[in-house]
Design a protein around this motif. Sequence first.
Motif, PDB file in Angstrom:
ATOM      1  N   SER A   2       0.845  -1.191   0.000  1.00 43.93           N
ATOM      2  CA  SER A   2       0.000   0.000   0.000  1.00 43.93           C
ATOM      3  C   SER A   2       0.872   1.228   0.000  1.00 43.93           C
ATOM      4  N   THR A   3       0.331   2.323  -0.520  1.00 45.20           N
ATOM      5  CA  THR A   3       1.003   3.614  -0.443  1.00 45.20           C
ATOM      6  C   THR A   3       0.012   4.607   0.128  1.00 45.20           C
ATOM      7  N   ILE A   4       0.271   5.094   1.314  1.00 42.26           N
ATOM      8  CA  ILE A   4      -0.601   6.070   1.960  1.00 42.26           C
ATOM      9  C   ILE A   4       0.286   7.188   2.444  1.00 42.26           C
ATOM     10  N   ARG A   5      -0.081   8.423   2.128  1.00 44.10           N
ATOM     11  CA  ARG A   5       0.692   9.573   2.575  1.00 44.10           C
ATOM     12  C   ARG A   5      -0.188  10.421   3.494  1.00 44.10           C
ATOM     13  N   ASN A   7       0.727  13.712   6.137  1.00 41.53           N
ATOM     14  CA  ASN A   7       1.643  14.612   6.848  1.00 41.53           C
ATOM     15  C   ASN A   7       3.073  14.064   6.890  1.00 41.53           C
ATOM     16  N   GLY A   8       3.560  13.655   5.753  1.00 42.75           N
ATOM     17  CA  GLY A   8       4.924  13.163   5.682  1.00 42.75           C
ATOM     18  C   GLY A   8       5.055  11.687   5.980  1.00 42.75           C
ATOM     19  N   PHE A   9       4.037  11.074   6.498  1.00 42.98           N
ATOM     20  CA  PHE A   9       4.054   9.644   6.806  1.00 42.98           C
ATOM     21  C   PHE A   9       3.771   8.887   5.523  1.00 42.98           C
ATOM     22  N   SER A  10       4.604   7.907   5.189  1.00 43.83           N
ATOM     23  CA  SER A  10       4.420   7.128   3.983  1.00 43.83           C
ATOM     24  C   SER A  10       4.328   5.659   4.335  1.00 43.83           C
ATOM     25  N   ALA A  11       3.329   4.996   3.770  1.00 44.49           N
ATOM     26  CA  ALA A  11       3.137   3.577   4.025  1.00 44.49           C
ATOM     27  C   ALA A  11       3.559   2.757   2.816  1.00 44.49           C
ATOM     28  N   VAL A  12       4.462   3.292   2.017  1.00 38.91           N
ATOM     29  CA  VAL A  12       4.930   2.560   0.838  1.00 38.91           C
ATOM     30  C   VAL A  12       5.636   1.298   1.313  1.00 38.91           C
ATOM     31  N   GLY A  13       5.255   0.191   0.695  1.00 43.71           N
ATOM     32  CA  GLY A  13       5.909  -1.060   1.025  1.00 43.71           C
ATOM     33  C   GLY A  13       5.241  -1.818   2.142  1.00 43.71           C
ATOM     34  N   THR A  14       4.171  -1.279   2.741  1.00 41.32           N
ATOM     35  CA  THR A  14       3.474  -2.038   3.775  1.00 41.32           C
ATOM     36  C   THR A  14       2.555  -3.032   3.106  1.00 41.32           C
ATOM     37  N   PHE A  15       2.243  -4.079   3.809  1.00 44.46           N
ATOM     38  CA  PHE A  15       1.420  -5.130   3.224  1.00 44.46           C
ATOM     39  C   PHE A  15      -0.025  -5.006   3.686  1.00 44.46           C
ATOM     40  N   PHE A  16      -0.898  -5.292   2.719  1.00 44.17           N
ATOM     41  CA  PHE A  16      -2.323  -5.312   3.006  1.00 44.17           C
ATOM     42  C   PHE A  16      -2.657  -6.700   3.526  1.00 44.17           C
ATOM     43  N   ASP A  17      -3.574  -6.813   4.449  1.00 45.86           N
ATOM     44  CA  ASP A  17      -3.972  -8.079   5.046  1.00 45.86           C
ATOM     45  C   ASP A  17      -4.290  -9.088   3.943  1.00 45.86           C
ATOM     46  N   ILE A  32     -14.487  -2.405   2.053  1.00 46.12           N
ATOM     47  CA  ILE A  32     -14.615  -1.114   2.732  1.00 46.12           C
ATOM     48  C   ILE A  32     -14.622  -1.423   4.215  1.00 46.12           C
ATOM     49  N   GLY A  33     -13.669  -0.850   4.938  1.00 45.61           N
ATOM     50  CA  GLY A  33     -13.614  -1.121   6.362  1.00 45.61           C
ATOM     51  C   GLY A  33     -12.384  -0.528   7.008  1.00 45.61           C
ATOM     52  N   ARG A  34     -12.002  -1.137   8.109  1.00 45.13           N
ATOM     53  CA  ARG A  34     -10.892  -0.644   8.915  1.00 45.13           C
ATOM     54  C   ARG A  34      -9.641  -1.462   8.596  1.00 45.13           C
ATOM     55  N   ILE A  35      -8.546  -0.748   8.450  1.00 45.03           N
ATOM     56  CA  ILE A  35      -7.259  -1.418   8.269  1.00 45.03           C
ATOM     57  C   ILE A  35      -6.238  -0.743   9.168  1.00 45.03           C
ATOM     58  N   GLY A  36      -5.168  -1.454   9.464  1.00 43.49           N
ATOM     59  CA  GLY A  36      -4.068  -0.880  10.228  1.00 43.49           C
ATOM     60  C   GLY A  36      -2.865  -0.713   9.322  1.00 43.49           C
ATOM     61  N   VAL A  37      -2.304   0.478   9.312  1.00 48.72           N
ATOM     62  CA  VAL A  37      -1.121   0.741   8.507  1.00 48.72           C
ATOM     63  C   VAL A  37      -0.061   1.306   9.441  1.00 48.72           C
ATOM     64  N   LEU A  38       1.038   0.539   9.607  1.00 46.62           N
ATOM     65  CA  LEU A  38       2.128   0.920  10.504  1.00 46.62           C
ATOM     66  C   LEU A  38       1.615   1.303  11.890  1.00 46.62           C
ATOM     67  N   GLY A  39       0.666   0.530  12.370  1.00 45.19           N
ATOM     68  CA  GLY A  39       0.148   0.741  13.720  1.00 45.19           C
ATOM     69  C   GLY A  39      -0.877   1.852  13.853  1.00 45.19           C
ATOM     70  N   ARG A  40      -1.266   2.434  12.741  1.00 44.75           N
ATOM     71  CA  ARG A  40      -2.265   3.507  12.787  1.00 44.75           C
ATOM     72  C   ARG A  40      -3.552   3.021  12.130  1.00 44.75           C
ATOM     73  N   PRO A  41      -4.722   3.243  12.753  1.00 45.11           N
ATOM     74  CA  PRO A  41      -5.993   2.784  12.173  1.00 45.11           C
ATOM     75  C   PRO A  41      -6.466   3.722  11.046  1.00 45.11           C
ATOM     76  N   TYR A  42      -6.952   3.113   9.980  1.00 43.94           N
ATOM     77  CA  TYR A  42      -7.466   3.856   8.826  1.00 43.94           C
ATOM     78  C   TYR A  42      -8.835   3.301   8.452  1.00 43.94           C
TER      79      TYR A  42
END
Length: 192
Positions: A2-5, A7-17, A32-42
């Motif tokens: 995933s790639t999520i930006r 405020n400077g936080f980038s989730a490039v290279g994180t894996f989707f469940d 459509i739902g809740r996911i965790g990216v680098l310990g942050r809920p989205y």
Amino acid sequence: SSTIRDNGFSAVGTFFDAAKSGAVLTMGRRYIGRIGVLGRPYRAGYAPIYDSEKRIVGMLGVGIPESEVFALRDRLVSFFAVTLLLAIILSFSFGVHRGSGIVSSVKKLRKGIEAFGRGDLMYRVDIHSRDELEELGEFFNLTLSELLTAKKQLEDCSVNIGRLESTVSQSREQLAQAQKRLLECERMAAMG
């Protein structure tokens, strides 16, 4: 990945469940739902990407940090609470103002009724509430005016009856005196 930006936080290279991505990539379902990216809920939504032959070649996802979603919700709840509080305060103040006007009108009517009970037909209530109580006050004043007029007419009739009784009494006395003279004249005529 995933790639999520944010405020400077980038989730490039994180894996989707894997279970969720499998449903999107193999079955073509949207997620459509809740996911965790680098310990942050989205809050996120993913959809399959198709090639020209209608084969799934990947997936596209969009995510919003839950903190932003809930911050918006919290602002809306706060706005609603403030609006509700203002509505309650305005309703209460309007009710108190309107209620005090009603109480004042009822007190004026009560004083008018007390004056009527004492026989004061000159008393008038002064109510300007632009409602049924004002109409009731006007009716009360009109009734007292009509009673006052009827009382004056009765007093005039009473005076006239008194005069008539006096006239009748005088006429009786004159008639009695005339009868007395007539009897004397008859006696004298009988003697003479």
